[in-house]
Enzyme design. Structure first.
Site, mmCIF file in Angstrom:
data_model
loop_
_atom_site.group_PDB
_atom_site.id
_atom_site.type_symbol
_atom_site.label_atom_id
_atom_site.label_comp_id
_atom_site.label_asym_id
_atom_site.label_seq_id
_atom_site.Cartn_x
_atom_site.Cartn_y
_atom_site.Cartn_z
ATOM 1 N N ASN A 148 0.791 -1.242 0.000
ATOM 2 C CA ASN A 148 0.000 0.000 0.000
ATOM 3 C C ASN A 148 0.821 1.289 0.000
ATOM 4 O OD1 ASN A 148 0.713 -0.526 2.665
ATOM 5 N ND2 ASN A 148 -1.062 0.559 3.466
ATOM 6 N N GLY A 229 2.006 -11.196 10.314
ATOM 7 C CA GLY A 229 2.730 -10.622 11.462
ATOM 8 C C GLY A 229 2.925 -11.653 12.565
ATOM 9 N N GLU A 246 4.133 -3.855 12.125
ATOM 10 C CA GLU A 246 3.044 -2.897 11.930
ATOM 11 C C GLU A 246 1.970 -3.650 11.173
ATOM 12 O OE1 GLU A 246 2.459 -0.144 13.202
ATOM 13 O OE2 GLU A 246 4.438 0.363 13.965
ATOM 14 N N CYS A 280 -3.056 1.936 6.344
ATOM 15 C CA CYS A 280 -3.290 1.310 7.655
ATOM 16 C C CYS A 280 -3.788 2.355 8.654
ATOM 17 C CB CYS A 280 -2.070 0.566 8.167
ATOM 18 S SG CYS A 280 -0.529 1.212 7.597
ATOM 19 N N GLU A 458 8.764 3.288 14.442
ATOM 20 C CA GLU A 458 9.497 3.542 13.201
ATOM 21 C C GLU A 458 9.591 5.048 13.005
ATOM 22 O OE1 GLU A 458 9.170 0.538 10.138
ATOM 23 O OE2 GLU A 458 7.075 0.366 10.668
#
Ligand code: ADP
Length: 477
Positions: A148, A229, A246, A280, A458
């Site tokens: 994305n 994840g 994430e 997200c 991050e």
């Protein structure tokens, strides 16, 4: 058509090609990209391991110069790379160019961070002893990215990994190899030594899984689905390696009675539908107090009439297509589920025909939704949002927090009291007041809590927590 190969140990290699398809026009092939095998991935990991010693001790000026050069080239080529991004992912050209510039800014920021590496010097509790606390690179970092944000997410993982002296094995998402290939090519030409950055395009179940299973990958940073994840987490625990995740979101956007209606509508429409709802940080739960509810829903309906869904590369398009057939099916399945659950599909939700064959979907807004419906609990990842009516601020905050996720959040209000209370009490890593839930700066921390994220933040200087490990040294004077 030229085959874009993988970069392994400083060589461009690979023959097994796959086609990169434009979601605005499925007749348009963006390019051919190599698919790495298990063996290729293992070779890339060995190359990164072999390159680590020298790179981790390379001068900070060398790292600074390479990252700086990369930043400059990305920004100089922003129109071309932004178009490539739109062509392979389907967000509009304006969004594609914006994301490309952001990638350039991220490389520029971490070029600067190379020159700001710092530690601490403290006196020991024992006489005549000094204590130094320094940060060292972690080793081989595995980078696994989603489709994305095809250039920004690779940038915000690769730039800090290299800045702090790590070597990298990078696996981009299969749907969008183009931007990843371009930035690896730029970094390679900017002078990275052999093996410091390896590109292994290909399947998650082949390339990604080989990275997860390798004892020689010392840290993995992952952005993607909750299911994958969890695999990253369990494999990383097995190998006692550092990992950062994430994952999903179900971000709330609260609208209070005292909101400025124009600000609330703009922020809600942007949060829910821009970039085709495929961020997200997008908001898919719009929680609205009853005094403004009907006016708000009517104003969103009016605003949506002016929104153009079309080919991402056309001027005048506000929202491009959904990324591919399976994501489109997921979106339309959830639209059906919402209706079956008793929510009212107030606007949109239908597949649209355009001049070119693509995955076009009219932004869908549900009303009369409740927070226990599947459309309010599960991540859809498309231009689909639900309005949940609540009595007052207290109920709005409760509903906002009643979710397994915690990435972003937002509130539209003119009340300082409620804005302040919401900032302190919403259970999310990021909170926006009178702003969309998506759209973040590159120099400050990004990340969430609860089921959305794991590990340190991050971006910005907080990135060093993941990409370095701390050493404490004692010296007798
Ligand atoms: P999405 O739904 O966004 O495609 P995924 O979690 O499937 O989310 O994909 C995110 C990234 O994880 C992609 O690069 C994908 O190829 C990779 N991936 C998928 N399966 C695995 C796996 N078993 N091991 C490692 N990486 C994987």
């Amino acid at each position: 058509m030229t085959l874009h190969q993988n970069l392994i140990a400083g060589e461009w290699v690979g023959t097994d090609a796959t086609k990169n398809i434009n979601p605005s026009n499925t007749d348009d092939v963006v390019g051919e990209y190599a698919r790495a095998s298990v063996e290729d991935t293992k070779t890339a990991i060995s190359a990164a391991k072999a390159a680590f010693q020298a790179w981790s001790r390379s001068g900070i000026l060398e790292r600074h110069a390479i990252l700086r050069k990369t930043a400059d080239e990305i920004v100089a080529r922003k129109d071309e790379l932004g178009r490539l991004l739109s062509r392979e992912e389907g967000k509009t050209v304006a969004e594609g160019i914006g994301e490309t510039v952001r990638a350039g800014q991220i490389f520029d920021f971490f070029a600067g961070e190379c020159l700001r590496l710092a530690g601490e010097v403290l006196p020991s509790i024992r006489p005549n002893i000094g204590v130094e606390i320094t940060r060292e690179p972690v080793g081989v970092v595995g980078i696994i990215t989603p489709w994305n944000f095809p250039i920004a997410i690779p940038a915000w993982k690769i730039a800090p990994a290299l800045c702090y002296g790590n070597t990298v094995v990078f696996k981009p998402a299969e749907l969008v190899p183009g931007c990843s290939w371009a930035i690896v090519d730029i970094l390679h030409r900017a002078g990275l030594p052999k093996g410091v950055l390896n590109l292994v395009m290909g399947k998650g179940s082949v390339v990604g899984q080989t990275m997860l299973d390798s004892p020689d990958v010392n840290a993995i940073t992952f952005t993607g689905s909750t299911g994958t994840g969890k695999r990253v987490a369990s494999a990383s625990i097995e190998h006692n390696r550092k990992y950062q995740l994430e994952m999903g979101g179900k971000n709330p956007f609260v609208v209070l009675d005292d909101a400025d209606l124009t600000v609330a509508v703009e922020a809600a429409v942007n949060s829910a539908f821009f970039s085709t709802g495929q961020r997200c940080t997008a908001s898919s739960r719009v929680i609205v107090t009853e005094g403004i509810h009907d006016r708000f829903v009517a104003a969103v309906g009016e605003r949506l009439k002016g929104v153009v869904v079309d080919d991402a590369l056309k001027t005048g398009t506000h929202i491009g297509p959904v990324v591919d057939e399976s994501q489109l099916k997921q979106d339309t399945d959830y639209i059906e589920i919402g209706q079956k659950e008793g929510a009212r599909l107030a606007f949109g939700g239908e597949r649209l025909k355009r001049d070119t064959p693509g995955f076009y979907l009219a932004p869908a807004l549900f009303t009369e939704a409740t927070n226990d419906m599947r459309i309010s609990r599960e991540e859809i990842f498309g231009p689909v949002a639900a309005v949940i009516r609540v009595k007052d601020y207290e109920e709005a905050l409760f509903v906002a927090n009643d979710t397994p996720f915690g990435l972003s959040s937002g509130i539209a209000t003119t009340s300082l009291k409620h804005a302040t209370h919401f900032k302190r009490n919403v259970e999310a890593g990021m909170v926006m007041v009178n702003l969309p839930t998506a759209g973040v700066d590159f120099h400050v921390p990004f990340g969430g809590r609860k089921g959305s994220s794991h590990g340190s933040r991050e971006q910005g200087k907080y990135a060093n927590e993941f990409y370095t490990t701390v050493k404490t040294a004692y010296t007798l004077a």
